[in-house]
Structures are given as structure tokens and as C-alpha cells.
Design an enzyme around this catalytic site. Structure first.
Site, PDB file in Angstrom:
ATOM      1  N   ARG A  40       0.647  -1.159  -0.160  1.00  0.00           N
ATOM      2  CA  ARG A  40       0.242   0.520   0.288  1.00  0.00           C
ATOM      3  C   ARG A  40       0.681   1.563  -0.002  1.00  0.00           C
ATOM      4  O   ARG A  40       0.786   2.110  -0.308  1.00  0.00           O
ATOM      5  CB  ARG A  40      -1.086   0.336   1.249  1.00  0.00           C
ATOM      6  CG  ARG A  40      -2.315  -0.639   1.161  1.00  0.00           C
ATOM      7  CD  ARG A  40      -2.993  -0.760   2.364  1.00  0.00           C
ATOM      8  NE  ARG A  40      -4.064  -1.466   1.375  1.00  0.00           N
ATOM      9  CZ  ARG A  40      -4.892  -2.361   2.667  1.00  0.00           C
ATOM     10  NH1 ARG A  40      -4.962  -2.105   3.532  1.00  0.00           N
ATOM     11  NH2 ARG A  40      -6.032  -2.742   2.318  1.00  0.00           N
ATOM     12  N   LYS A 201     -20.138 -15.202   0.497  1.00  0.00           N
ATOM     13  CA  LYS A 201     -21.784 -15.154   0.520  1.00  0.00           C
ATOM     14  C   LYS A 201     -22.070 -14.085  -0.317  1.00  0.00           C
ATOM     15  O   LYS A 201     -21.864 -13.072  -1.162  1.00  0.00           O
ATOM     16  CB  LYS A 201     -21.833 -13.273   1.654  1.00  0.00           C
ATOM     17  CG  LYS A 201     -21.668 -14.333   2.633  1.00  0.00           C
ATOM     18  CD  LYS A 201     -22.220 -13.075   3.677  1.00  0.00           C
ATOM     19  CE  LYS A 201     -20.971 -12.347   4.853  1.00  0.00           C
ATOM     20  NZ  LYS A 201     -21.272 -11.550   4.576  1.00  0.00           N
ATOM     21  N   GLY A 354     -10.125  -7.632  -1.601  1.00  0.00           N
ATOM     22  CA  GLY A 354      -8.865  -7.978  -0.788  1.00  0.00           C
ATOM     23  C   GLY A 354      -8.502  -9.438  -1.313  1.00  0.00           C
ATOM     24  O   GLY A 354      -7.699  -9.922  -1.187  1.00  0.00           O
ATOM     25  N   GLY A 377     -12.941  -3.494  -0.500  1.00  0.00           N
ATOM     26  CA  GLY A 377     -14.423  -2.996   0.102  1.00  0.00           C
ATOM     27  C   GLY A 377     -14.804  -1.370  -1.272  1.00  0.00           C
ATOM     28  O   GLY A 377     -16.543  -1.431  -1.705  1.00  0.00           O
TER      29      GLY A 377
HETATM   30  P1  ADP Z   1     -12.891 -10.700  -1.523  1.00  0.00           P
HETATM   31  O1  ADP Z   1     -12.449 -10.220  -0.879  1.00  0.00           O
HETATM   32  O2  ADP Z   1     -12.618 -10.830  -2.365  1.00  0.00           O
HETATM   33  O3  ADP Z   1     -14.508  -9.957  -2.022  1.00  0.00           O
HETATM   34  P2  ADP Z   1     -14.600 -12.939   0.020  1.00  0.00           P
HETATM   35  O4  ADP Z   1     -13.564 -11.472   0.881  1.00  0.00           O
HETATM   36  O5  ADP Z   1     -15.840 -12.530  -0.647  1.00  0.00           O
HETATM   37  O6  ADP Z   1     -13.316 -11.765  -1.028  1.00  0.00           O
HETATM   38  O7  ADP Z   1     -14.181 -13.803  -0.278  1.00  0.00           O
HETATM   39  C1  ADP Z   1     -13.660 -14.328   0.621  1.00  0.00           C
HETATM   40  C2  ADP Z   1     -13.237 -15.820   1.567  1.00  0.00           C
HETATM   41  O8  ADP Z   1     -14.302 -16.429   0.962  1.00  0.00           O
HETATM   42  C3  ADP Z   1     -12.212 -16.837   1.840  1.00  0.00           C
HETATM   43  O9  ADP Z   1     -11.676 -16.146   2.961  1.00  0.00           O
HETATM   44  C4  ADP Z   1     -12.395 -18.098   1.162  1.00  0.00           C
HETATM   45  O10 ADP Z   1     -12.115 -18.701   1.732  1.00  0.00           O
HETATM   46  C5  ADP Z   1     -14.133 -18.162   1.234  1.00  0.00           C
HETATM   47  N1  ADP Z   1     -14.760 -18.721   1.031  1.00  0.00           N
HETATM   48  C6  ADP Z   1     -14.798 -19.183  -0.536  1.00  0.00           C
HETATM   49  N2  ADP Z   1     -15.390 -20.676  -0.808  1.00  0.00           N
HETATM   50  C7  ADP Z   1     -15.943 -20.858   0.190  1.00  0.00           C
HETATM   51  C8  ADP Z   1     -16.729 -21.865   0.544  1.00  0.00           C
HETATM   52  N3  ADP Z   1     -16.795 -22.988  -0.345  1.00  0.00           N
HETATM   53  N4  ADP Z   1     -17.640 -22.427   1.724  1.00  0.00           N
HETATM   54  C9  ADP Z   1     -16.883 -21.088   2.749  1.00  0.00           C
HETATM   55  N5  ADP Z   1     -15.910 -20.579   2.571  1.00  0.00           N
HETATM   56  C10 ADP Z   1     -15.244 -19.324   0.841  1.00  0.00           C
HETATM   57 MG    MG Z   2     -12.913 -10.124   1.757  1.00  0.00          MG
END
Ligand code: ADP
Ligand code: MG
Length: 397
Positions: A40, A201, A354, A377
Site C-alpha cells: 500500500r 456470501k 481483498g 470494499g
Molecule cells: P473478496 O475479498 O475477494 O471480495 P470475499 O471476502 O467475498 O472475497 O470472500 C473470501 C472468502 O470466501 C475467503 O476467505 C474464502 O475462504 C471464502 N470462501 C470461498 N469459498 C468458500 C466456500 N465454499 N465455503 C466457505 N467459504 C468460502
Molecule cells: Mg474479503
């Protein structure tokens, strides 16, 4: 709002002027007080070096961690000042306070090309409240405000938005780059546009789906959010994570993609585990029949192939959210396969989020992506089409 119409440091005279620069120095600090990852800070150097070359008197500010409105030296920016001094090859003095005597005194003594840092803006609870008096105090240190903290641009805080009311306000190169690359990718994407969504989610990514549904050619769903879609299709999903209250929404999305002729891909096979832990017993199953007591934790090998094939020949790829629990080696293969396919596609590739960014870095594909956003975010909000207060507050050209 036209994001690309915002003024940048190049559109304003900064010679001999005191410039307050909001950076994102919210870096991880290890137990010895050292910076664990300088990315960063490194991303903010272009703007700082430009300001030095153009004889500005530079006052940097940032938040670090969550000191909860109190002056807590565990969250001091001292390690950042030290790293900046070394990297810029000149002393970067750290004020003892944010808007107090020390900050005022040091900033009044700056010569053109000098750089200083004020303390963690979150030492004051007024920061996150976007308090006007606090914003005015911040503004009184300088003559120009530059926002280069993309990672906090989705928050209306005093140092990210409020201060812009009281000074000429422009963006730095990092924000400019984020806005240009991601803005072009959603406004005029090189086609076909493929969007890969994963993570835990559905609720996190709904806004992105609806905002991009008219533009996307292929929508790929993986990760934890896929099980809500599978449940909506009547599949057995075992103990996989599922948002019951989003099942109807998943159905609505699947109707919309059909109406709009969007190619829609969800996993056909799944790597399931017995328990949510790294060394749990695991096996590959069909995605419509996850056995009772088993949990979907990654996409299976056939899905890896189908997703990789879908990425070939794409013009632009936007990827937000890992397709499995990539933190554990046993369940990282799906995310690895997707990262590899994105890298090899030759498409303009944009990684938002992230966790997706750290997945791509951890798996060794970072330098093969067009753009890895510095704001998890903030990039999500941007892709949702939401207004980012830290950008909205800046002056138009
Ligand atoms: P980003 O930060 O890239 O937007 P998210 O925060 O939405 O991603 O999600 C990341 C998390 O989702 C990771 O910690 C990963 O372990 C979890 N994840 C991915 N697939 C699954 C799954 N099948 N079951 C539970 N958690 C999951
Ligand atoms: Mg995340």
C-alpha cells in the site's frame, strides 16, 4: 457522476504550495512493530514523488488499524515514516499529533520538496464521524488537498471527504488509475466481458451482479455463494454455506441472465470436506448431489476446466471473490486454476476484493494481471455503481 471528470494533481498548480495528501498507509504491522507488507505504501509513491519533483510542501496523512478514536501508540504511523524516509531517500518527519501544535509547527516549516507525516487520523473519533470542525482543522494545515487513498474512498470520513469542502481537492495517480481501469472495464469493456464472482456470501455481491447484468456476456459463480444458487435449483448441498433468505434472489438472478442471454456458469462438480478445517477428509462429488454431512469447499476438476475454457478469448475479465477456501492448500486448486486461466486469457484482467487480491498474490499470478485493485470494499462499491464519497467530494474539471 462522471468519475473520469475529476481533477488530478496534474490539473492544478502545486509549486511551493502546502499539499495535504490522504494516503492508504493502513499496512499490516507484525509483532515486532515492522511493516509486514509494504504494497500500500509503495502504491502511493508515484503521487508523492510527483509532488516532490514539482516542489510541493507535502503533508501526508492516513489511518492505520482501529485505534477507536484514541491516541494509542500501537497504531502510530512511526514505522511508515521510517519506511518512507528510506524509500524516498529523504527524512520524512512524523508529527506527534494529527492537528495539534506538533503538526502545525512542522507543516509551517516545510520547504518545497519536503515531506512530513501527521499521526494516525483515527486517533480522533471525529475522523470517522466526518466532523466538520475536525475537517477544517485538517484543511488549515494545507492549501491543497489530494486524495490518493482508494481503499477508503467508499467512506465519508473527515480526511477522505470532509476536508475536500475547505480546499481545492484533486485525486492522486493511484485513485486516477483505479478509476480509469475499472471505469473503462464497466463503461466500455473490450468484449466479451466475463465476470467471475466467488467468496463466501451472495449478499456481498448482489449489487455487482445487478449493476453489470446488462453488460456481461458470461457470469461465472464459484465459492461459498454458489451453494445458494444450487439450493435455488433444488440441488442437495449438504452442510455447505447457504443464505436461506437469498434463495429467491438467486432465482431472480437466474431468470434475468436467461432473459438477457448471459452465459451463466455454476460448478458442476465440487470438492467437499467433512469439516471446516484444512486437513479434513475430502472428496469430489457432483454439484447436484452433495451428500448429507459434507460441505462444499472448492470447485472440482471438471468445473475448473469448464471455467477455464469460458475465460479463453474473453476481452475483459472482472474477478471478485475466490472460488474456494483458498487459504487451505487442499481447497486452493480451484482458485489456482481460475487464476491461471485469467493470466493466460490475454484479456484485460481486473481483480477486485481483498481476498481475491491476496489469493492471486499468494498463488504467484499478481504480475500477470492487468490491475489488482488496492481497495477491497471500495472496488466492490465501485463495481456496484455506488457513489464513492471520497471521489465525489473532489473538484470537477
Ligand atoms: P473478496 O475479498 O475477494 O471480495 P470475499 O471476502 O467475498 O472475497 O470472500 C473470501 C472468502 O470466501 C475467503 O476467505 C474464502 O475462504 C471464502 N470462501 C470461498 N469459498 C468458500 C466456500 N465454499 N465455503 C466457505 N467459504 C468460502
Ligand atoms: Mg474479503
Amino acid at each position: 457522476m462522471n468519475y473520469l471528470n475529476k481533477k488530478s494533481v496534474k490539473d492544478i498548480d502545486i509549486d511551493n504550495k502546502k499539499v495535504l495528501v490522504r494516503c492508504d498507509f493502513n499496512v499490516p504491522i507484525d509483532e515486532n512493530g515492522n511493516i509486514a507488507n509494504t504494497k500500500r505504501i509503495d502504491e502511493s509513491l508515484e503521487t508523492i514523488q510527483y509532488l516532490i519533483r514539482h516542489n510541493a510542501k507535502i503533508i501526508l496523512c492516513s489511518h492505520l488499524g482501529r485505534p477507536k478514536g484514541e491516541c494509542n501508540m500501537n497504531f502510530s504511523l512511526a514505522p511508515v515514516a521510517k519506511y518512507l524516509s528510506k524509500t524516498l531517500g529523504k527524512e520524512v518527519k512524523l508529527a506527534e499529533d494529527v492537528v495539534g501544535e506538533s503538526a502545525k509547527n512542522l507543516s509551517s516549516k516545510l520547504n518545497p520538496g519536503d515531506v512530513m507525516l501527521i499521526e494516525n487520523v483515527r486517533f480522533h473519533h471525529e475522523e470517522e464521524k466526518n466532523d466538520p470542525e475536525f475537517s477544517k482543522k485538517l484543511a488549515s494545515l494545507a492549501q491543497i488537498y489530494v486524495n490518493d487513498a482508494f481503499g477508503t474512498a467508499h467512506r465519508a470520513h473527515a480526511s477522505t471527504a470532509g476536508v475536500a469542502e475547505y480546499l481545492p481537492a484533486v485525486c492522486g495517480f493511484l485513485i486516477k488509475k483505479e478509476l480509469t481501469v475499472m471505469g473503462n472495464a464497466i463503461d466500455e469493456p473490450k468484449k466479451p466481458l466475463v465476470v467471475i464472482l466467488g467468496g463466501s456470501k451472495v449478499s456481498d455481491k448482489i449489487g455487482v451482479i445487478y449493476n453489470l447484468i446488462d453488460k456481461v456476456d458470461t457470469l461465472i459463480i464459484g465459492g461459498g455463494m454458489a451453494y445458494t444458487f444450487m439450493k435455488a435449483l433444488g440441488y442437495s448441498i449438504g452442510t455447505s454455506i447457504c443464505e436461506q433468505d437469498k434463495i429467491n434472489l438467486a432465482k431472480d438472478i437466474m431468470v434475468k441472465v436467461k432473459e438477457k442471454d448471459v452465459k451463466f456458469l455454476i460448478p458442476v462438480d465440487i470438492k467437499v470436506g467433512l469439516e471446516y478445517k484444512p486437513d479434513t477428509e475430502s472428496k469430489i462429488v457432483e454439484s447436484d448431489s452433495i451428500p448429507e454431512g459434507w460441505m462444499g469447499m472448492d470447485i472440482g476438476p471438471r468445473t475448473q476446466e469448464i471455467f477455464s475454457e469460458a475465460l479463453k478469448g474473453s476481452g475483459t475479465i472482472i474477478w471478485q471473490g475466490p472460488v474456494g477456501v483458498f487459504e487451505w492448500e487442499e481447497f486452493a486448486k480451484g482458485t489456482l486454476a481460475v487464476a491461471k486461466a485469467v493470466a493466460e486469457s490475454g484479456a484485460i484482467s481486473i481483480i477486485g476484493g481483498g481476498d481475491s487480491a491476496s489469493a492471486v498474490e499468494k498463488l504467484g499470478f499478481a504480475d500477470r494481471m492487468t490491475h489488482i485493485s488496492t481497495g477491497g470494499g471500495a472496488s466492490l462499491k465501485f463495481l456496484e455503481g455506488a457513489i464513492l464519497p471520497g471521489i465525489a467530494a473532489l473538484d470537477d474539471k
